[in-house]
Design a protein around this motif. Structure first.
Motif, PDB file in Angstrom:
ATOM      1  N   ILE A  13       0.837  -1.204   0.000  1.00 35.87           N
ATOM      2  CA  ILE A  13       0.000   0.000   0.000  1.00 35.87           C
ATOM      3  C   ILE A  13       0.871   1.253   0.000  1.00 35.87           C
ATOM      4  CG2 ILE A  13      -1.646   1.329   1.390  1.00 35.87           C
ATOM      5  CD1 ILE A  13      -2.807  -1.489   2.183  1.00 35.87           C
ATOM      6  N   ALA A  14       1.985   1.211   0.720  1.00 35.21           N
ATOM      7  CA  ALA A  14       2.870   2.373   0.813  1.00 35.21           C
ATOM      8  C   ALA A  14       3.739   2.549  -0.432  1.00 35.21           C
ATOM      9  CB  ALA A  14       3.760   2.248   2.042  1.00 35.21           C
ATOM     10  N   HIS A  15       3.851   1.520  -1.272  1.00 32.15           N
ATOM     11  CA  HIS A  15       4.702   1.581  -2.468  1.00 32.15           C
ATOM     12  C   HIS A  15       3.927   1.158  -3.715  1.00 32.15           C
ATOM     13  CE1 HIS A  15       7.506   1.139   0.932  1.00 32.15           C
ATOM     14  NE2 HIS A  15       8.266   1.948   0.218  1.00 32.15           N
ATOM     15  N   PRO A  16       2.935   1.961  -4.105  1.00 32.26           N
ATOM     16  CA  PRO A  16       2.148   1.581  -5.288  1.00 32.26           C
ATOM     17  C   PRO A  16       3.023   1.523  -6.538  1.00 32.26           C
ATOM     18  CG  PRO A  16       1.677   3.826  -4.634  1.00 32.26           C
ATOM     19  CD  PRO A  16       2.561   3.256  -3.576  1.00 32.26           C
ATOM     20  N   SER A  17       2.618   0.691  -7.454  1.00 28.22           N
ATOM     21  CA  SER A  17       3.337   0.550  -8.714  1.00 28.22           C
ATOM     22  C   SER A  17       2.418   0.960  -9.861  1.00 28.22           C
ATOM     23  CB  SER A  17       3.795  -0.898  -8.892  1.00 28.22           C
ATOM     24  OG  SER A  17       2.689  -1.759  -9.000  1.00 28.22           O
ATOM     25  N   ASP A  18       3.013   1.064 -11.030  1.00 28.57           N
ATOM     26  CA  ASP A  18       2.202   1.372 -12.204  1.00 28.57           C
ATOM     27  C   ASP A  18       1.179   0.257 -12.399  1.00 28.57           C
ATOM     28  OD1 ASP A  18       3.600   3.705 -12.751  1.00 28.57           O
ATOM     29  OD2 ASP A  18       5.046   2.676 -14.042  1.00 28.57           O
ATOM     30  N   PRO A  19      -0.032   0.629 -12.802  1.00 28.24           N
ATOM     31  CA  PRO A  19      -1.070  -0.398 -12.960  1.00 28.24           C
ATOM     32  C   PRO A  19      -0.792  -1.314 -14.146  1.00 28.24           C
ATOM     33  CG  PRO A  19      -1.869   1.723 -13.726  1.00 28.24           C
ATOM     34  CD  PRO A  19      -0.515   1.966 -13.121  1.00 28.24           C
ATOM     35  N   VAL A  20      -1.260  -2.545 -14.030  1.00 31.98           N
ATOM     36  CA  VAL A  20      -1.185  -3.497 -15.128  1.00 31.98           C
ATOM     37  C   VAL A  20      -2.599  -3.880 -15.530  1.00 31.98           C
ATOM     38  CG1 VAL A  20       1.056  -4.409 -14.426  1.00 31.98           C
ATOM     39  CG2 VAL A  20      -1.010  -5.516 -13.628  1.00 31.98           C
ATOM     40  N   VAL A  21      -2.741  -4.345 -16.746  1.00 31.97           N
ATOM     41  CA  VAL A  21      -4.048  -4.774 -17.248  1.00 31.97           C
ATOM     42  C   VAL A  21      -4.083  -6.292 -17.226  1.00 31.97           C
ATOM     43  CG1 VAL A  21      -5.596  -4.789 -19.241  1.00 31.97           C
ATOM     44  CG2 VAL A  21      -4.267  -2.730 -18.698  1.00 31.97           C
ATOM     45  N   ILE A  22      -5.114  -6.817 -16.610  1.00 36.64           N
ATOM     46  CA  ILE A  22      -5.303  -8.266 -16.533  1.00 36.64           C
ATOM     47  C   ILE A  22      -6.565  -8.622 -17.298  1.00 36.64           C
ATOM     48  CG2 ILE A  22      -5.841 -10.182 -14.969  1.00 36.64           C
ATOM     49  CD1 ILE A  22      -2.996  -9.288 -14.609  1.00 36.64           C
ATOM     50  N   ASP A  23      -6.448  -9.590 -18.208  1.00 37.92           N
ATOM     51  CA  ASP A  23      -7.623 -10.074 -18.931  1.00 37.92           C
ATOM     52  C   ASP A  23      -8.328 -11.109 -18.063  1.00 37.92           C
ATOM     53  OD1 ASP A  23      -7.107  -8.523 -21.180  1.00 37.92           O
ATOM     54  OD2 ASP A  23      -5.820 -10.057 -22.078  1.00 37.92           O
ATOM     55  N   ASP A  61     -11.358 -12.350 -15.059  1.00 37.26           N
ATOM     56  CA  ASP A  61     -11.745 -11.996 -13.696  1.00 37.26           C
ATOM     57  C   ASP A  61     -10.589 -12.234 -12.746  1.00 37.26           C
ATOM     58  OD1 ASP A  61     -14.339 -11.299 -14.417  1.00 37.26           O
ATOM     59  OD2 ASP A  61     -15.050 -13.365 -14.240  1.00 37.26           O
ATOM     60  N   LEU A  62     -10.176 -11.184 -12.066  1.00 35.27           N
ATOM     61  CA  LEU A  62      -9.099 -11.283 -11.102  1.00 35.27           C
ATOM     62  C   LEU A  62      -9.684 -11.677  -9.756  1.00 35.27           C
ATOM     63  CD1 LEU A  62      -6.059 -10.817 -10.733  1.00 35.27           C
ATOM     64  CD2 LEU A  62      -6.608  -8.495 -10.023  1.00 35.27           C
ATOM     65  N   ALA A  63      -9.175 -12.755  -9.171  1.00 31.88           N
ATOM     66  CA  ALA A  63      -9.645 -13.247  -7.870  1.00 31.88           C
ATOM     67  C   ALA A  63      -8.500 -14.023  -7.231  1.00 31.88           C
ATOM     68  CB  ALA A  63     -10.855 -14.155  -8.053  1.00 31.88           C
ATOM     69  N   GLU A  64      -8.646 -14.320  -5.940  1.00 32.17           N
ATOM     70  CA  GLU A  64      -7.638 -15.146  -5.276  1.00 32.17           C
ATOM     71  C   GLU A  64      -7.544 -16.475  -6.014  1.00 32.17           C
ATOM     72  OE1 GLU A  64      -7.925 -15.389  -1.027  1.00 32.17           O
ATOM     73  OE2 GLU A  64      -8.203 -13.231  -0.857  1.00 32.17           O
ATOM     74  N   GLY A  65      -6.303 -16.924  -6.248  1.00 30.97           N
ATOM     75  CA  GLY A  65      -6.073 -18.161  -6.986  1.00 30.97           C
ATOM     76  C   GLY A  65      -5.754 -17.925  -8.455  1.00 30.97           C
ATOM     77  N   TYR A  66      -6.088 -16.739  -8.978  1.00 30.02           N
ATOM     78  CA  TYR A  66      -5.779 -16.409 -10.372  1.00 30.02           C
ATOM     79  C   TYR A  66      -4.268 -16.479 -10.573  1.00 30.02           C
ATOM     80  CZ  TYR A  66      -5.402 -13.553 -14.632  1.00 30.02           C
ATOM     81  OH  TYR A  66      -5.118 -13.092 -15.898  1.00 30.02           O
ATOM     82  N   VAL A  67      -3.818 -17.062 -11.667  1.00 29.42           N
ATOM     83  CA  VAL A  67      -2.396 -17.146 -11.971  1.00 29.42           C
ATOM     84  C   VAL A  67      -2.030 -15.968 -12.882  1.00 29.42           C
ATOM     85  CG1 VAL A  67      -0.563 -18.528 -13.002  1.00 29.42           C
ATOM     86  CG2 VAL A  67      -2.391 -19.651 -11.699  1.00 29.42           C
ATOM     87  N   VAL A  68      -1.130 -15.132 -12.386  1.00 34.11           N
ATOM     88  CA  VAL A  68      -0.693 -13.947 -13.124  1.00 34.11           C
ATOM     89  C   VAL A  68       0.219 -14.402 -14.263  1.00 34.11           C
ATOM     90  CG1 VAL A  68       0.599 -11.787 -12.964  1.00 34.11           C
ATOM     91  CG2 VAL A  68      -0.884 -12.501 -11.070  1.00 34.11           C
ATOM     92  N   PRO A  69      -0.060 -13.966 -15.496  1.00 33.43           N
ATOM     93  CA  PRO A  69       0.753 -14.387 -16.647  1.00 33.43           C
ATOM     94  C   PRO A  69       2.231 -14.005 -16.489  1.00 33.43           C
ATOM     95  CG  PRO A  69      -1.227 -13.225 -17.361  1.00 33.43           C
ATOM     96  CD  PRO A  69      -1.148 -13.075 -15.878  1.00 33.43           C
ATOM     97  N   GLN A  70       3.107 -14.785 -17.083  1.00 32.73           N
ATOM     98  CA  GLN A  70       4.552 -14.527 -17.035  1.00 32.73           C
ATOM     99  C   GLN A  70       4.918 -13.186 -17.666  1.00 32.73           C
ATOM    100  OE1 GLN A  70       7.014 -16.235 -15.530  1.00 32.73           O
ATOM    101  NE2 GLN A  70       5.544 -17.718 -14.745  1.00 32.73           N
TER     102      GLN A  70
END
Length: 167
Positions: free
Chosen positions: A38-48, A50-59
């Motif tokens: 929260i204290a170190h936000p990063s540039d936003p990324v776009v995820i195709d 539905d993002l939810a717990e368990g979602y695997v973030v692409p390489q």
């Protein structure tokens, strides 16, 4: 014999249910890791999808490591902090709110450094501050800026101009 078969079948069903329940592993992300993200936000990324717990973030998505929490990394999606297990790139924490909790030191700064009141029709969490309104920066947290409306502070995400906290 029938009792043995019934007991065996019951045991198999019960064990199978238990195994299915174990498929979803609940991970408790340490509070310092959440605070860091929260204290170190990063540039936003776009995820195709539905993002939810368990979602695997692409390489192809760069995940930033959390220095004091080995094994965890993070990204920001739609202004929301997302914590990822570096072991398998699965989402293990997704903030429910758009902006996460506001650090106390930011609130203290805003309240101790009032600025001239501005005229805005409505200032509520989620509202966007018009471009013609000057925002006062929060020096220790460049992600945030603020305004005062009717004598009360309103904290703003400096990138999106969206109000994230109102007193």
């Amino acid at each position: 014999m029938n009792k043995v078969l019934i007991l065996t079948a019951s045991a198999l069903i019960a064990t199978g249910g238990f195994a299915l329940a174990q498929d979803k592993v609940i991970v408790e992300v340490p509070q310092p890791a959440r605070d860091y993200v929260i204290a170190h936000p990063s540039d936003p990324v776009v995820i195709d999808g539905d993002l939810a717990e368990g979602y695997v973030v692409p390489q192809s998505v760069a995940v930033r490591p959390i220095p004091e929490s080995p094994g965890y990394g993070y990204i920001y999606v739609d202004g929301r902090p997302v914590i990822v297990s570096l072991e398998n790139r699965q989402v293990v924490y997704l903030s429910d709110s758009q902006d996460g909790p506001v650090p106390e030191d930011v609130i203290t700064y805003v309240e101790q450094n009032p600025v001239d009141t501005v005229a805005i029709d409505e200032v509520t969490t989620g509202a966007v501050v018009p471009d013609d309104i000057d925002l006062a920066p929060v020096p220790s947290q460049p992600r945030y800026a603020y305004i005062y409306v009717d004598g009360a502070p309103a904290l703003v995400d400096a990138r999106t101009r969206r109000v994230v906290w109102v007193r």
